[in-house]
Write a protein that holds these residues in place. Structure first.
Motif, mmCIF file in Angstrom:
data_model
loop_
_atom_site.group_PDB
_atom_site.id
_atom_site.type_symbol
_atom_site.label_atom_id
_atom_site.label_comp_id
_atom_site.label_asym_id
_atom_site.label_seq_id
_atom_site.Cartn_x
_atom_site.Cartn_y
_atom_site.Cartn_z
ATOM 1 N N ALA A 26 0.829 -1.208 0.000
ATOM 2 C CA ALA A 26 0.000 0.000 0.000
ATOM 3 C C ALA A 26 0.863 1.258 0.000
ATOM 4 N N LYS A 27 1.943 1.236 0.785
ATOM 5 C CA LYS A 27 2.823 2.411 0.850
ATOM 6 C C LYS A 27 3.506 2.650 -0.489
ATOM 7 N N LYS A 28 4.035 1.582 -1.086
ATOM 8 C CA LYS A 28 4.726 1.729 -2.364
ATOM 9 C C LYS A 28 3.776 2.194 -3.458
ATOM 10 N N ALA A 29 2.570 1.648 -3.468
ATOM 11 C CA ALA A 29 1.586 2.042 -4.475
ATOM 12 C C ALA A 29 1.202 3.508 -4.307
ATOM 13 N N PHE A 30 1.000 3.920 -3.067
ATOM 14 C CA PHE A 30 0.609 5.312 -2.851
ATOM 15 C C PHE A 30 1.746 6.270 -3.188
ATOM 16 N N ASP A 31 2.979 5.906 -2.865
ATOM 17 C CA ASP A 31 4.127 6.746 -3.213
ATOM 18 C C ASP A 31 4.221 6.924 -4.733
ATOM 19 N N LYS A 32 3.938 5.859 -5.481
ATOM 20 C CA LYS A 32 3.933 5.960 -6.945
ATOM 21 C C LYS A 32 2.788 6.859 -7.416
ATOM 22 N N GLN A 33 1.666 6.771 -6.740
ATOM 23 C CA GLN A 33 0.524 7.620 -7.069
ATOM 24 C C GLN A 33 0.892 9.093 -6.891
ATOM 25 N N VAL A 34 1.574 9.397 -5.802
ATOM 26 C CA VAL A 34 2.000 10.778 -5.540
ATOM 27 C C VAL A 34 2.948 11.266 -6.628
ATOM 28 N N ASN A 35 3.946 10.445 -6.954
ATOM 29 C CA ASN A 35 4.965 10.860 -7.921
ATOM 30 C C ASN A 35 4.438 10.964 -9.349
ATOM 31 N N LYS A 36 3.475 10.137 -9.687
ATOM 32 C CA LYS A 36 3.032 10.064 -11.090
ATOM 33 C C LYS A 36 1.752 10.843 -11.372
ATOM 34 N N ASN A 37 0.791 10.808 -10.459
ATOM 35 C CA ASN A 37 -0.538 11.316 -10.780
ATOM 36 C C ASN A 37 -0.944 12.606 -10.069
ATOM 37 N N LEU A 38 -0.175 13.053 -9.090
ATOM 38 C CA LEU A 38 -0.565 14.257 -8.369
ATOM 39 C C LEU A 38 -0.019 15.517 -9.034
ATOM 40 N N SER A 39 -0.673 16.637 -8.765
ATOM 41 C CA SER A 39 -0.212 17.932 -9.252
ATOM 42 C C SER A 39 1.056 18.329 -8.506
ATOM 43 N N SER A 40 1.734 19.362 -8.991
ATOM 44 C CA SER A 40 2.958 19.825 -8.322
ATOM 45 C C SER A 40 2.667 20.262 -6.887
ATOM 46 N N LYS A 41 1.504 20.856 -6.665
ATOM 47 C CA LYS A 41 1.120 21.276 -5.317
ATOM 48 C C LYS A 41 0.898 20.062 -4.413
ATOM 49 N N GLY A 42 0.261 19.029 -4.973
ATOM 50 C CA GLY A 42 0.039 17.808 -4.197
ATOM 51 C C GLY A 42 1.341 17.121 -3.856
ATOM 52 N N LYS A 67 8.503 25.795 9.938
ATOM 53 C CA LYS A 67 8.651 26.848 8.923
ATOM 54 C C LYS A 67 9.066 26.270 7.572
ATOM 55 N N GLU A 68 9.890 25.233 7.612
ATOM 56 C CA GLU A 68 10.381 24.609 6.375
ATOM 57 C C GLU A 68 9.334 23.705 5.728
ATOM 58 N N ASN A 69 8.352 23.263 6.520
ATOM 59 C CA ASN A 69 7.329 22.338 6.008
ATOM 60 C C ASN A 69 5.935 22.738 6.485
ATOM 61 N N PRO A 70 5.512 23.955 6.182
ATOM 62 C CA PRO A 70 4.232 24.448 6.733
ATOM 63 C C PRO A 70 2.996 23.741 6.170
ATOM 64 N N LEU A 71 3.086 23.239 4.932
ATOM 65 C CA LEU A 71 1.912 22.602 4.329
ATOM 66 C C LEU A 71 1.501 21.334 5.071
ATOM 67 N N ALA A 72 2.472 20.665 5.676
ATOM 68 C CA ALA A 72 2.209 19.377 6.326
ATOM 69 C C ALA A 72 1.241 19.492 7.492
ATOM 70 N N LEU A 73 1.160 20.681 8.092
ATOM 71 C CA LEU A 73 0.293 20.843 9.264
ATOM 72 C C LEU A 73 -1.137 21.225 8.894
ATOM 73 N N GLU A 120 4.276 18.539 -3.527
ATOM 74 C CA GLU A 120 4.970 19.354 -2.524
ATOM 75 C C GLU A 120 4.398 19.099 -1.132
ATOM 76 N N PHE A 121 3.079 18.948 -1.055
ATOM 77 C CA PHE A 121 2.442 18.664 0.232
ATOM 78 C C PHE A 121 2.983 17.378 0.839
ATOM 79 N N PHE A 122 3.009 16.296 0.049
ATOM 80 C CA PHE A 122 3.451 15.012 0.586
ATOM 81 C C PHE A 122 4.969 14.961 0.798
ATOM 82 N N GLU A 123 5.725 15.719 0.030
ATOM 83 C CA GLU A 123 7.163 15.822 0.285
ATOM 84 C C GLU A 123 7.406 16.456 1.637
ATOM 85 N N GLN A 124 6.629 17.494 1.957
ATOM 86 C CA GLN A 124 6.769 18.148 3.266
ATOM 87 C C GLN A 124 6.313 17.225 4.393
#
Length: 223
Positions: free
Chosen positions: A64-80, A108-114, A82-86
């Motif tokens: 599930a983790k590997k599949a979702f990580d691929k989903q983030v990298n391949k199918n999400l927008s740049s904003k999405g 401060k370095e990862n404000p989107l995560a909160l 950035e959110f998961f990277e943070q």
């Protein structure tokens, strides 16, 4: 000067009445044993781990983790992305925050995560609320909240994966209404997992058989 270890000057090194156990042609080569081990172990690893869904219908956390990580990298927008990277950076680094100031710096370095905007709270308001007395509690709350959020996404992918699984034919089938790009992520994750596990088991078997072959050659050489 004559080389005292020369085989031409030492007629007793390989007596004529005994086979030369050190000959490259005697026995099975280490490389050959490792190759057979890799093939055999890889095949065994593949067949034992070829299905991503267990007989009980459970999808592993790893898948599930590997599949979702691929989903983030391949199918999400740049904003999405950035959110998961943070989010990932925050999870990895939050334990290293040893005081209020280091925790503020990480936020401060990862404000989107909160997801402060979703609660109508500004970043400055939240940062100013952190002090030496409460930073440990806030740090713990942030960690629990972020980990719970990421786990919820993995659980969603578990549900989606299970919905695609045809347990009778042991393969993935795209359900009606599912996005093509999401279904492709699940199929590709499954293929990559199969290959990695086959290589893993093949490598272990090759290593064991290779070591046994070396030991055998050392033993026969000593005799």
């Amino acid at each position: 000067m004559t080389n005292q270890f020369s085989t031409t000057m030492n007629p007793y090194m390989y007596p004529q009445n005994y086979p030369n156990t050190g000959s490259p042609k005697s026995g099975v080569s280490t490389f050959g044993m490792m190759t057979l081990g890799a093939l055999g172990g890889g095949a065994a690893g593949y067949f034992l781990n070829r299905h991503p869904v267990s007989k009980a219908g459970e999808v592993s956390d790893e898948f599930a983790k590997k599949a979702f990580d691929k989903q983030v990298n391949k199918n999400l927008s740049s904003k999405g992305k950035e959110f998961f990277e943070q989010v990932n950076r925050l999870v990895k680094k939050i334990d290293k925050a040893k005081d209020a100031e280091s925790l503020k710096k990480l936020i401060k370095e990862n404000p989107l995560a909160l997801r402060l905007n979703e609660a109508g709270i500004s970043l400055d308001t939240y940062l100013n609320s952190i002090n030496a007395d409460n930073f440990k509690k806030i740090k713990q709350n942030i960690k629990q909240d972020v980990e719970k959020m990421t786990q919820s996404y993995y659980e969603k992918f578990k549900t989606i994966t299970q919905a695609c699984w045809d347990k009778t034919n042991k393969k993935f089938v795209k359900p009606t209404g599912m996005q093509d790009n999401v279904f492709e992520i699940i199929k590709k994750t499954n293929t990559n997992q199969q290959i990695k596990k086959a290589l893993k088991y093949g490598g272990i078997t090759a290593g064991v058989l290779g070591a046994l072959t070396i030991g055998y050659k050392m033993l026969t050489a000593s005799k």
